[in-house]
Design a protein around this motif. Structure first.
Motif, PDB file in Angstrom:
ATOM      1  N   THR A  79       0.832  -1.203   0.000  1.00  0.00           N
ATOM      2  CA  THR A  79       0.000   0.000   0.000  1.00  0.00           C
ATOM      3  C   THR A  79       0.871   1.259   0.000  1.00  0.00           C
ATOM      4  O   THR A  79       0.543   2.254  -0.655  1.00  0.00           O
ATOM      5  N   ALA A  82       2.940   1.286  -3.795  1.00  0.00           N
ATOM      6  CA  ALA A  82       2.285   0.866  -5.041  1.00  0.00           C
ATOM      7  C   ALA A  82       2.613   1.777  -6.223  1.00  0.00           C
ATOM      8  O   ALA A  82       2.893   1.294  -7.329  1.00  0.00           O
ATOM      9  N   GLN A  83       2.603   3.072  -6.016  1.00  0.00           N
ATOM     10  CA  GLN A  83       2.851   3.974  -7.145  1.00  0.00           C
ATOM     11  C   GLN A  83       4.303   3.921  -7.613  1.00  0.00           C
ATOM     12  O   GLN A  83       4.579   4.037  -8.813  1.00  0.00           O
ATOM     13  N   LYS A  84       5.231   3.713  -6.686  1.00  0.00           N
ATOM     14  CA  LYS A  84       6.635   3.584  -7.061  1.00  0.00           C
ATOM     15  C   LYS A  84       6.885   2.325  -7.879  1.00  0.00           C
ATOM     16  O   LYS A  84       7.607   2.340  -8.883  1.00  0.00           O
ATOM     17  N   LYS A  86       4.731   0.529  -9.535  1.00  0.00           N
ATOM     18  CA  LYS A  86       3.981   0.465 -10.787  1.00  0.00           C
ATOM     19  C   LYS A  86       4.873   0.831 -11.968  1.00  0.00           C
ATOM     20  O   LYS A  86       4.719   0.288 -13.078  1.00  0.00           O
ATOM     21  N   LEU A  87       5.832   1.726 -11.756  1.00  0.00           N
ATOM     22  CA  LEU A  87       6.749   2.141 -12.818  1.00  0.00           C
ATOM     23  C   LEU A  87       7.636   0.995 -13.304  1.00  0.00           C
ATOM     24  O   LEU A  87       8.150   1.033 -14.424  1.00  0.00           O
ATOM     25  N   GLN A  89       6.576  -1.985 -13.856  1.00  0.00           N
ATOM     26  CA  GLN A  89       5.734  -2.856 -14.683  1.00  0.00           C
ATOM     27  C   GLN A  89       5.817  -4.322 -14.244  1.00  0.00           C
ATOM     28  O   GLN A  89       6.061  -5.227 -15.046  1.00  0.00           O
ATOM     29  N   ALA A 117      -3.696  -3.067  -3.477  1.00  0.00           N
ATOM     30  CA  ALA A 117      -2.507  -2.279  -3.805  1.00  0.00           C
ATOM     31  C   ALA A 117      -1.658  -2.990  -4.855  1.00  0.00           C
ATOM     32  O   ALA A 117      -1.076  -2.349  -5.745  1.00  0.00           O
ATOM     33  N   ALA A 120      -3.359  -2.352  -8.032  1.00  0.00           N
ATOM     34  CA  ALA A 120      -3.167  -0.962  -8.420  1.00  0.00           C
ATOM     35  C   ALA A 120      -1.783  -0.729  -9.013  1.00  0.00           C
ATOM     36  O   ALA A 120      -1.593   0.188  -9.824  1.00  0.00           O
ATOM     37  N   ALA A 121      -0.816  -1.569  -8.630  1.00  0.00           N
ATOM     38  CA  ALA A 121       0.537  -1.471  -9.186  1.00  0.00           C
ATOM     39  C   ALA A 121       0.642  -2.156 -10.543  1.00  0.00           C
ATOM     40  O   ALA A 121       1.726  -2.206 -11.129  1.00  0.00           O
ATOM     41  N   HIS A 344       9.849   3.825   3.921  1.00  0.00           N
ATOM     42  CA  HIS A 344       9.026   5.011   3.607  1.00  0.00           C
ATOM     43  C   HIS A 344       9.368   6.193   4.499  1.00  0.00           C
ATOM     44  O   HIS A 344       9.221   7.350   4.094  1.00  0.00           O
TER      45      HIS A 344
END
Length: 458
Positions: A79, A82-84, A86-87, A89, A117, A120-121, A344
């Protein structure tokens, strides 16, 4: 004592002193043992002369590295990242501690948040069925007091995430336990028997209703141990149990370690033709099972690419361990922990392995034949449309070897090309060339553990 004997004695004393001085110098440097090993390696190793056949076609390049694993640093890690990630792939993200961290017997809400999460990734989950929930046994790594409870829990897990009327996720991987030989002291025999744990899990999977396709496997041991794997293969063959993948973990500085593991498992599978084509998954992977500065440096990236090259076509999925560090001692951001990202609280700072995985996003397309690799320098080449890429790595865990690498690319279409040289986390150079005879020739100097990407655009 005559003059000749005096001179001989003087030479002997001088030679001894010189040997002591030189030996001391060696110990002050890399250390005598490492220095001798380096000298021997340099004398016996082979330098590379890279040749790429642009007219070849070895099929679509497999991408086993597009899988990530997170350990038990703390709950809700995916959670947070996830955005990190996702890059990068990723295709799959593995998590363990799904029962003890997320209080599953009392509902799915907490674990659902982590699985959401993962989705979402842009990935799908591999769920390690571990560890025992509170109240199931003496502790979280114990065998269950009641095996019917474990059966019901595994069945409910599969029906929840793969169930058509629940989370409805296709092709989820379910791995029976995490490092059973380490966490819980399970054996492939005796009273605390992993084979019973797997049998009950497979029976629960067979009983799961109204599900999308999913995968079940194991044993997720700390290495590719023949006794464990053969015992599991014998069990599933004898009782006709489900086994969709064989999994294990590997921490090694040897780039060929995964390839060697795959060869061992293939030999075991010769006795089990029904299982011969089952997937091979390394569900945790890294250079060192303990904290190591390499996880924070370019050496870790070099090791990763060299391992990928050696295992192409032999391992279906490699899960890089791990995604995020735990909190560092005294608030340290970089402390040799396994993560691709710092904790984090330290800002999720990318480390070199993370940046290499970003670089590898462009390593896709038709795989080309590469010959002339040496003892240190290895290469992977692909073509996609009018672009040819060649990735080179000079992997040396001692950090000593460097060489000038000749590069020859044959069977190119005639015409103008833009040639781009990129040093990983370093400089970039570009030049234009005209190809008339179908061949491109150049050379690059590679320092220890350097990675270079060469791109030809027609």
């Amino acid at each position: 004592m005559n003059l000749r004997r005096k001179r001989s004695l003087a030479k002997l004393i001088f030679g001894g002193l010189l040997l002591i001085i030189l030996s001391t110098g060696l110990f002050i440097g890399l250390g005598f043992k490492d220095k001798v090993a380096n000298l021997f390696s340099e004398a016996t190793g082979t330098k590379a002369e890279i040749r790429v056949d642009a007219g070849s076609n070895l099929g679509v390049l497999p991408q086993p590295w597009r899988n990530l694993a997170q350990g038990g640093e703390e709950p809700d890690t995916i959670t947070k990242v996830a955005q990190k990630i996702k890059l990068l792939q990723p295709n799959y993200i593995r998590i363990d501690h799904i029962y003890d961290f997320y209080d599953v017997p009392n509902g799915w809400t907490k674990l659902d948040s982590e699985v959401n999460a993962i989705l979402a990734a842009g990935a799908k989950p591999l769920l390690a069925l571990s560890y025992m929930p509170n109240g199931f046994g003496a502790d979280i790594t114990a065998a269950p007091d009641n095996w019917n409870d474990w059966y019901a829990l595994v069945k409910a897990t599969i029906e929840h995430y793969s169930g058509k009327n629940n989370k409805n996720i296709s092709n989820v991987y379910y791995e029976v336990w995490n490092e059973p030989d380490l966490f819980g002291g399970w054996k492939a025999y005796g009273n605390k028997n992993y084979l019973r744990l797997y049998r009950v899990s497979a029976q629960a999977a067979a009983a799961a209703n109204n599900t999308l396709p999913f995968k079940l496997g194991g044993p997720a041991t700390t290495g590719a141990y023949p006794n464990w794997i053969e015992a599991l293969l014998n069990l599933v063959d004898a009782e006709n149990l489900r086994l969709d993948f064989i999994s294990w973990h590997r921490y090694s500085w040897e780039a060929e370690a995964l390839s060697d593991d795959a060869g061992l498992i293939n030999r075991l599978l010769l006795k089990h033709p029904r299982l011969a084509l089952k997937e091979k998954l390394v569900t945790e992977y890294g250079p060192d099972p303990e904290n190591n500065p390499a996880y924070d440096t370019g050496l870790g990236a070099s090791h990763l690419l060299a391992t990928i090259r050696a295992s192409l076509g032999k391992i279906h999925k490699i899960f890089n361990f791990e995604i995020m560090d735990g909190p560092g001692p005294d608030g340290a951001a970089f402390w040799g922990r396994y993560g691709l990202l710092t904790h984090h609280a330290s800002g999720l700072q990318p480390k070199p392995r993370y940046n290499l995985l970003l670089w590898l996003n462009q390593l896709e397309g038709q795989r080309l034949a590469v010959t002339g690799e040496g003892s240190w320098v290895k290469g992977i080449s692909v073509a996609s449309g009018n672009i040819l890429r060649l990735y080179l790595v000079n992997y040396d865990p001692r950090g000593a070897h460097q060489e000038t690498v000749p590069i020859v690319i044959n069977n190119l279409a005639p015409g103008g090309y833009q040639v781009n040289y990129e040093w990983f986390q370093g400089k970039t150079q570009t030049k234009a060339v005209q190809i008339t005879g179908g061949t491109f020739v150049d050379q690059v100097f590679m320092r220890p553990n350097e990675i270079i990407r060469l791109t030809l655009t027609h």
